[in-house]
Design a protein around this motif. Structure first.
Motif, PDB file in Angstrom:
ATOM      1  N   ALA A 200     -32.882 -29.667  56.689  1.00 34.68           N
ATOM      2  CA  ALA A 200     -32.959 -28.411  55.658  1.00 34.68           C
ATOM      3  C   ALA A 200     -32.190 -27.699  55.766  1.00 34.68           C
ATOM      4  CB  ALA A 200     -33.994 -26.997  56.727  1.00 34.68           C
ATOM      5  N   CYS A 201     -31.111 -28.272  56.537  1.00 34.74           N
ATOM      6  CA  CYS A 201     -29.078 -28.140  56.020  1.00 34.74           C
ATOM      7  C   CYS A 201     -28.574 -28.985  55.426  1.00 34.74           C
ATOM      8  CB  CYS A 201     -28.281 -27.487  57.792  1.00 34.74           C
ATOM      9  SG  CYS A 201     -28.473 -26.538  58.708  1.00 34.74           S
ATOM     10  N   ASP A 202     -28.808 -30.067  55.343  1.00 32.86           N
ATOM     11  CA  ASP A 202     -28.321 -31.059  54.648  1.00 32.86           C
ATOM     12  C   ASP A 202     -28.590 -30.968  53.626  1.00 32.86           C
ATOM     13  OD1 ASP A 202     -27.154 -32.386  56.641  1.00 32.86           O
ATOM     14  OD2 ASP A 202     -29.385 -33.803  56.605  1.00 32.86           O
ATOM     15  N   GLU A 203     -30.616 -30.155  53.050  1.00 34.27           N
ATOM     16  CA  GLU A 203     -30.687 -29.972  51.901  1.00 34.27           C
ATOM     17  C   GLU A 203     -30.130 -28.723  51.170  1.00 34.27           C
ATOM     18  OE1 GLU A 203     -34.848 -28.883  51.225  1.00 34.27           O
ATOM     19  OE2 GLU A 203     -35.502 -30.617  52.058  1.00 34.27           O
ATOM     20  N   VAL A 204     -29.169 -28.181  52.042  1.00 31.94           N
ATOM     21  CA  VAL A 204     -28.472 -26.811  51.259  1.00 31.94           C
ATOM     22  C   VAL A 204     -27.103 -27.070  50.939  1.00 31.94           C
ATOM     23  CG1 VAL A 204     -26.577 -24.353  51.930  1.00 31.94           C
ATOM     24  CG2 VAL A 204     -29.650 -24.936  52.842  1.00 31.94           C
ATOM     25  N   VAL A 205     -26.779 -28.027  51.814  1.00 26.65           N
ATOM     26  CA  VAL A 205     -24.841 -28.815  51.529  1.00 26.65           C
ATOM     27  C   VAL A 205     -25.022 -29.449  50.179  1.00 26.65           C
ATOM     28  CG1 VAL A 205     -23.528 -30.525  52.301  1.00 26.65           C
ATOM     29  CG2 VAL A 205     -24.509 -28.285  54.280  1.00 26.65           C
ATOM     30  N   SER A 212     -22.621 -39.308  44.220  1.00 22.12           N
ATOM     31  CA  SER A 212     -20.904 -39.675  44.898  1.00 22.12           C
ATOM     32  C   SER A 212     -20.993 -38.273  45.907  1.00 22.12           C
ATOM     33  CB  SER A 212     -20.019 -39.624  43.786  1.00 22.12           C
ATOM     34  OG  SER A 212     -19.979 -37.987  42.991  1.00 22.12           O
ATOM     35  N   VAL A 213     -21.053 -37.332  45.588  1.00 25.32           N
ATOM     36  CA  VAL A 213     -20.679 -36.475  46.588  1.00 25.32           C
ATOM     37  C   VAL A 213     -22.171 -37.192  47.931  1.00 25.32           C
ATOM     38  CG1 VAL A 213     -21.465 -34.255  47.283  1.00 25.32           C
ATOM     39  CG2 VAL A 213     -20.324 -34.963  45.495  1.00 25.32           C
ATOM     40  N   ARG A 214     -23.275 -37.397  47.362  1.00 24.78           N
ATOM     41  CA  ARG A 214     -23.990 -38.016  49.088  1.00 24.78           C
ATOM     42  C   ARG A 214     -24.008 -39.002  49.388  1.00 24.78           C
ATOM     43  NH1 ARG A 214     -29.330 -34.562  47.253  1.00 24.78           N
ATOM     44  NH2 ARG A 214     -30.674 -36.510  48.409  1.00 24.78           N
ATOM     45  N   LEU A 215     -23.645 -40.050  48.929  1.00 21.82           N
ATOM     46  CA  LEU A 215     -22.916 -41.040  49.665  1.00 21.82           C
ATOM     47  C   LEU A 215     -21.797 -40.605  50.323  1.00 21.82           C
ATOM     48  CD1 LEU A 215     -23.071 -43.930  46.120  1.00 21.82           C
ATOM     49  CD2 LEU A 215     -24.848 -43.767  48.133  1.00 21.82           C
TER      50      LEU A 215
END
Length: 395
Positions: A200-205, A212-215
């Motif tokens: 859930a924290c990853d989803e917020v970030v 590119s940001v996800r990678l």
């Protein structure tokens, strides 16, 4: 306490299985933040069943005929032994968790940098330490390990933990697991809860972030896998290899959540809560009605007729409400009504405190009794009762 916990196991197991399945198999369709919100069903269901027991209205009970002679007490050796074993294991587990937490915080040797932030040479990725309050601890070489973009996203992840009080909720869940140590599903549920917190924290970030940001964030996660595996699971951190694999898979999955499935699942969970609440009330009523067959008097001391009332030839009655604990002892005794007011209260309370019964499986149940103080054998109570036990007290 143990009796109540055992009575909750069916509900607890059902909720834990449903939520763990959602986290493991339905994550791409529901979203981690939605599944995390569903975990509120667990405390709401438990609190609903527990709190209203003391708020229920007084129900009538029939405890049989008056008996002054003490009967043989039922054997409670096995029950006592199991209670002691349960208490010992629970205390040991809670103590072990506390010792692990205390030992780990001592090993970190945190210090404050020039910006008044806590750092440690013992960790290779940021983590949230402690509970009251929870505190962010950074690696000593945090800026060297991660790029500025990665630093921003990692700090956003950890600050989300702080903002949602994830460490505090994890600690409460861990206490629940220690109290339910005999149920393996609770420990499985605790691990699932910890994973969904991280996801859930990853989803917020990553909300509305480009590929590119996800990678870049994924590379930061892989680098953080060097974090020591000795960190207690109650701490918010980047997790073990299994959790890391799940988080990386979730990063690559760009499917949009299914709002219809979310609505159906939420409605189904609310419906199950309603059904559980109804069954809980029904079962509680059934226990109230059937307890008269389960709880029987062992010794009931006859109240002493007050001398002043005898001298003045005064008759009357007292209605009392009380509870019977798991060991058959009376407590929480209250006078509901009496005639003449206050004349027979002290004698009634003194006697009722000495009454004992067989073990009560429903210690929150309320019992009532009317004690009729009558001087003659032919005297009749002025307040006949059918909804509560009525006992005659002679001179």
């Amino acid at each position: 306490m143990l009796t109540w916990l055992l009575s909750q196991q069916l509900w607890l197991c059902i909720v834990l299985v449903v939520l763990s399945v959602c986290e493991r198999y339905l994550l791409p369709y529901l979203g981690a933040r939605f599944i995390l919100r569903l975990w509120w069903a667990l405390p709401l269901g438990l609190l609903y069943d527990y709190i209203p027991n003391d708020m229920k209205p007084t129900l009538a009970t029939d405890l049989g005929h008056f008996s002054v002679t003490a009967e043989a007490l039922p054997s409670t050796a096995w029950s006592f032994s199991f209670d002691v074993i349960y208490l010992i294991v629970s205390v040991l587990l809670l103590g072990l968790c506390f010792a692990q937490h205390y030992g780990f915080t001592k090993q970190l040797h945190p210090y404050k940098d020039s910006d008044n932030r806590l750092r440690s040479t013992e960790v290779s990725a940021p983590l949230i330490m402690g509970f009251l309050p929870a505190t962010l601890v950074l690696p000593a070489d945090f800026e060297k390990q991660f790029t500025p973009t990665q630093q921003t996203m990692i700090l956003a992840h950890e600050n989300t933990h702080l903002r949602r009080y994830d460490n505090q909720f994890s600690a409460l869940f861990l206490c629940l697991a220690c109290l339910n140590w005999f149920n393996p599903l609770v420990w499985v549920g605790f691990a699932s809860f910890r994973r969904i917190q991280e996801l859930a924290c990853d989803e917020v970030v990553l909300a509305n972030q480009p590929t590119s940001v996800r990678l870049d964030y994924g590379r930061a996660l892989m680098h953080s896998l060097t974090l020591s595996q000795r960190i207690p699971k109650v701490f918010s951190q980047y997790g073990d290899k299994e959790m890391m694999q799940q988080r990386l898979n979730n990063l690559r999955d760009t499917r949009r959540v299914n709002n219809v499935l979310q609505a159906v699942l939420a409605a189904g969970l609310l419906a199950s809560l309603s059904v559980y609440a109804g069954n809980s009330d029904s079962n509680s009523t059934t226990k109230m009605e059937s307890s008269k067959h389960l709880v029987q008097p062992v010794m009931r001391i006859e109240p002493r007729y007050p001398k002043a009332a005898v001298d003045q030839k005064i008759e009357g009655y007292v209605q009392l409400q009380f509870k019977i604990d798991e060991k058959g002892r009376t407590h929480s005794i209250q006078v509901l009504h009496g005639e003449p007011q206050g004349l027979f209260d002290a004698a009634s309370l003194d006697a009722l405190q000495q009454w004992t019964y067989t073990n009560n499986p429903n210690p929150n149940e309320l019992f009532t009794v009317q004690l009729d103080y009558l001087l003659g054998h032919d005297s009749v109570s002025k307040n006949k009762q059918e909804e509560m036990e009525q006992i005659t007290v002679g001179q």
